[in-house]
Design an enzyme around this catalytic site. Structure first.
Site, short mmCIF file in Angstrom:
data_model
loop_
_atom_site.label_atom_id
_atom_site.label_comp_id
_atom_site.label_asym_id
_atom_site.label_seq_id
_atom_site.Cartn_x
_atom_site.Cartn_y
_atom_site.Cartn_z
N ASN A 328 0.74 -1.22 -0.01
CA ASN A 328 0.14 0.14 -0.05
C ASN A 328 0.79 1.28 0.07
O ASN A 328 2.18 1.14 0.15
CB ASN A 328 -0.74 -0.21 1.20
N CYS A 330 2.00 3.64 2.07
CA CYS A 330 3.07 3.96 3.02
C CYS A 330 4.01 2.66 3.44
O CYS A 330 4.58 2.61 4.44
CB CYS A 330 2.49 4.81 4.40
N GLU A 332 3.08 -0.33 4.81
CA GLU A 332 2.93 -1.25 6.16
C GLU A 332 2.12 -2.36 5.75
O GLU A 332 1.83 -3.26 6.64
CB GLU A 332 2.05 -0.19 7.23
O1 CDP Z 1 -4.80 8.98 8.52
P1 CDP Z 1 -4.40 7.82 9.62
O2 CDP Z 1 -3.63 8.08 10.62
O3 CDP Z 1 -5.78 7.06 9.49
O4 CDP Z 1 -3.62 6.69 8.70
P2 CDP Z 1 -1.81 6.55 8.30
O5 CDP Z 1 -1.34 5.40 9.56
O6 CDP Z 1 -1.03 7.71 8.71
O7 CDP Z 1 -2.00 5.85 6.91
C1 CDP Z 1 -2.32 4.69 6.74
C2 CDP Z 1 -2.61 4.53 5.38
O8 CDP Z 1 -3.79 5.21 4.88
C3 CDP Z 1 -1.44 4.93 4.55
O9 CDP Z 1 -0.52 3.95 4.27
C4 CDP Z 1 -2.14 5.08 3.16
O10 CDP Z 1 -2.29 4.16 2.46
C5 CDP Z 1 -3.40 5.61 3.77
N1 CDP Z 1 -3.56 7.11 3.45
C6 CDP Z 1 -4.20 7.72 2.34
O11 CDP Z 1 -4.58 7.06 1.52
N2 CDP Z 1 -4.24 9.07 1.94
C7 CDP Z 1 -3.64 9.86 3.02
N3 CDP Z 1 -3.56 11.34 2.86
C8 CDP Z 1 -3.06 9.34 4.29
C9 CDP Z 1 -3.07 7.84 4.46
#
Ligand code: CDP
Length: 686
Positions: A328, A330, A332
């Site tokens: 995906n 980032c 993980e």
């Molecule tokens: O925003 P949140 O803290 O829920 O998520 P994160 O742990 O920072 O990111 C998890 C995943 O969400 C990332 O690996 C992306 O695949 C997705 N993501 C996204 O699609 N668009 C963003 N602006 C940020 C995160």
């Protein structure tokens, strides 16, 4: 209606007080539902309950009581102990209803299969335009997408149908880049994307430099990029041997195999090249290619690396005939085509009391979190049949952690110390074992995931025993010293009496739940398991802000910093650090001004070691921390190896090599100020 009343009475507004100012700001800017006129429809407590109810609804399908589960899930989230990924909070109980943070979408070497049903090409199942369309739908629902562009024929290859010339993966990546510029994710945030390419692809050199040098800050700005490497390539690079770049169109077995089978396929392709049966694209020294990767990463942070062999080996799902080819955005989650991430993180800070960890509560909450994430799968509304089918087939979840840095500080341990590594190892192993136990119990209650019989779980294999085996049997033969050095540091941590008192009681709790390895191995092979993959360490970008803790497993970025987000400029102080400075009465005027200017404490400050920040911590400790969490993970760990701006290129090379050797799923480095714009800056004066 009676149930709703009952749940409404259960809301506890005093829990709003657990939120920090920036936490409230983040919730208000994107998470709390609004009416058309822009006024708020809900408060934070409603948000937690809406999410809890939306997810607990899944329990009905299995004859469970959604009201009881709603309460339990609500308690967990409203106390900021569990944070589901953002789309779950955005979309639970809404019309959109898409709850996953991210996906991997395949791109076959053809324009479209879905709108060209007459096509009989077996290599064309999901073409470029099919992927583009699906990506648009995913962005619309708030998710991110990862792709491997490596099945596409290289630039300059022939296109038979038009007798034209192919434009190659990079030009198609630009199409996806433009898509993101056009569609904002769910109207809430910009889409995140991962673009990958195999090291053996003829366009790899152009790919490696596609975001560096003159193209830095200009091209592919909506992509993270990574090179998909494997052990074959790494060994060639270390030995400085030549490799051939191969056209995937002429050797499709390359992307359909991994490990030994891949090597067999690759060597067969090279034979065919040498025999003149297929075209030579380029013969190149693997070390030169490696140096190019390292140089670009030093220059701009891109590309990262992703170890495709490791991801496929550790993964326990093992779908017949399928290979994991991408992660995906980032990184993980290493995902099969069409799989999704259903992420949730445990806020570790909530389990520290008086310098100890409350292992009992942690065990209980990990089980509840696994149930929550498993329920997400049943209520999730996905925008395509292929996604629905795949997600229900593997039932992958990704349980992670948040607030490690604050937790270590609360325990009095500096991040870059053997003690911190040992405690992290203990936390990671405890959470992984309890999560697997929870998923086994869910299988007993609701059934194993449908593809279970194909996977390594059915053989009683636990992912972390594979990590250990690889380290001992493979990495040690390549570079014994580096492996031994890491293991020695970890041992030294465990031998410290302070660490022993922190981890005291953890094993007894695991034993109480029959969550030690022997028992897990027997039960997983006889009872089954509910989720094909279970652990994942995500960046926690927004969720750490909501929970008011330092993100994920990262060290403090700074004590005071500025974060430039789409919702505005946030001036932030790390609360744990600030509180400690106040309690110890060590925040005098000079210190305060120093912190505001540079974001860190002066070297001679009594807390300077405990409160060390990302750029003060040597990259080796960053890598050590990452691989310590990776050992207990079956999918991926997203971490940035932050380096000061004057870091020499050799350090990036060593960091990349060490990460591969110690079983990181991948690696990303970032040298401070290496791009013209970054999200976070140290200090609050800039
Ligand atoms: O925003 P949140 O803290 O829920 O998520 P994160 O742990 O920072 O990111 C998890 C995943 O969400 C990332 O690996 C992306 O695949 C997705 N993501 C996204 O699609 N668009 C963003 N602006 C940020 C995160």
């Amino acid at each position: 209606a009676q149930h709703i009343d009952e749940l409404a009475k259960y809301l506890d507004p005093s829990r709003d007080l657990l939120l920090t100012y920036n936490g409230v700001r983040t919730l208000m800017s994107r998470y709390l539902l609004k009416r058309l006129d822009g006024t708020f429809f809900e408060t934070p407590q409603y948000l937690w309950m809406r999410t809890a109810m939306g997810v607990a609804y899944a329990e009905l399908k299995y004859g469970g009581d959604p009201i009881t589960w709603s309460r339990r899930f609500y308690d967990l989230m409203s106390q900021l102990k569990l944070m589901p990924n953002s789309p779950t909070l955005y979309n639970a109980m809404t019309r959109l209803g898409q709850l996953s943070a991210c996906f991997v979408v395949p791109i076959d070497d053809c324009l479209s299969r879905e709108s060209d049903t007459n096509r009989e090409d077996p290599e064309c199942n999901f073409g470029i335009m099919d992927a583009l369309r699906l990506a648009a739908l995913i962005f619309q629902s708030g998710g991110g997408v990862g792709y491997n562009f490596g099945k596409l024929r290289p630039e300059g290859d022939i296109v038979r149908s038009t007798t034209g010339i192919a434009s190659g993966p990079l030009s198609f990546m630009k199409l996806f880049d433009t898509l993101v510029d056009t569609i904002k994710q769910g109207g809430k945030r910009r889409g995140a994307q991962m673009g990958m390419l195999f090291w053996w692809h003829p366009d790899i050199e152009r790919f490696i430099t596609s975001k560096s040098g003159e193209l830095k800050d200009v091209q592919l700005q909506n992509f993270n990029i990574s090179v998909a490497i494997d052990d074959y390539f790494m060994q060639k690079a270390l030995k400085g041997e030549d490799v051939y770049l191969v056209n995937p169109r002429e050797c499709p077995c390359l992307y359909k195999t991994w490990g030994e089978e891949f090597v067999k396929c690759y060597e067969g392709c090279v034979e065919a090249i040498k025999a003149g049966k297929i075209r030579i694209w380029r013969r190149i020294n693997a070390k030169e290619l490696w140096d190019k990767i390292v140089k670009s990463a030093w220059d701009s942070g891109d590309p990262g690396l992703w170890n495709r062999d490791l991801a496929n080996y550790i993964n326990n799902e093992k779908l017949p005939g399928e290979v994991i080819n991408a992660t995906n955005p980032c990184s993980e989650e290493s995902l099969y085509d069409f799989e999704s991430c259903n992420l949730g993180s445990i806020n570790l800070v909530k389990y520290v009391y008086d310098g100890r960890i409350d292992w009992d509560s942690l065990a209980r909450d990990v089980q509840l979190a696994v149930r929550f994430l498993d329920d997400v799968i049943d209520v999730n509304k996905l925008p395509h049949d292929r996604l629905r089918k795949r997600v229900l087939e593997t039932r992958r979840i990704g349980l992670g952690t948040n607030g490690l840095a604050d937790t270590l500080i609360a325990l009095g341990l500096r991040y870059d110390s053997p003690q911190a590594l040992a405690v992290s190892n203990e936390l990671a192993s405890f959470i992984a074992r309890m999560a697997v136990r929870a998923s086994i119990e869910l299988a007993r209650e609701k059934g194993a995931y449908p593809a279970y019989k194909h996977g390594d779980w059915a053989e009683g294999v636990l992912p972390w025993t594979k990590h250990r085996e690889r380290l001992e049997k493979f990495s040690s033969t390549v570079d014994k010293n580096s492996v031994e050095e890491y293991l020695k540091v970890l041992d030294a941590g465990y031998n410290d009496p302070r660490v022993r008192s922190v981890i005291d009681g953890a094993t007894a709790v695991l034993r109480g739940y029959r969550a030690l390895d022997g028992e897990l191995s027997i039960d997983v092979s006889t009872i089954g398991i509910r989720n094909g993959s279970i652990m994942s360490i995500a960046p926690e970008g927004s969720r750490s802000l909501i929970a008011g803790v330092n993100s994920s497993i990262e060290p403090l970025f700074a004590i005071a910093y500025i974060r430039n987000l789409s919702i505005g400029k946030l001036i932030e102080y790390n609360y744990t650090a600030l509180r400690l400075l106040m309690v110890t009465k060590t925040l005098d005027g000079v210190t305060r001004r120093f912190v505001e200017e540079y974001g860190i404490l002066p070297r001679d400050h009594p807390l300077a070691n405990l409160l060390r920040t990302a750029h003060e911590i040597h990259w080796k400790w960053h890598v050590y921390m990452q691989v310590t969490w990776a050992k207990w993970n079956d999918s991926g760990v997203s971490k940035t190896i932050n380096m000061p701006s004057d870091t020499p290129i050799e350090d990036v090379e060593q960091a990349y090599r060490l990460a591969w050797l110690l079983n990181a799923f991948g690696i990303t480095v970032y040298r401070d100020k290496s791009k013209s714009v970054q999200v976070i800056y140290t200090g609050v004066k800039s």
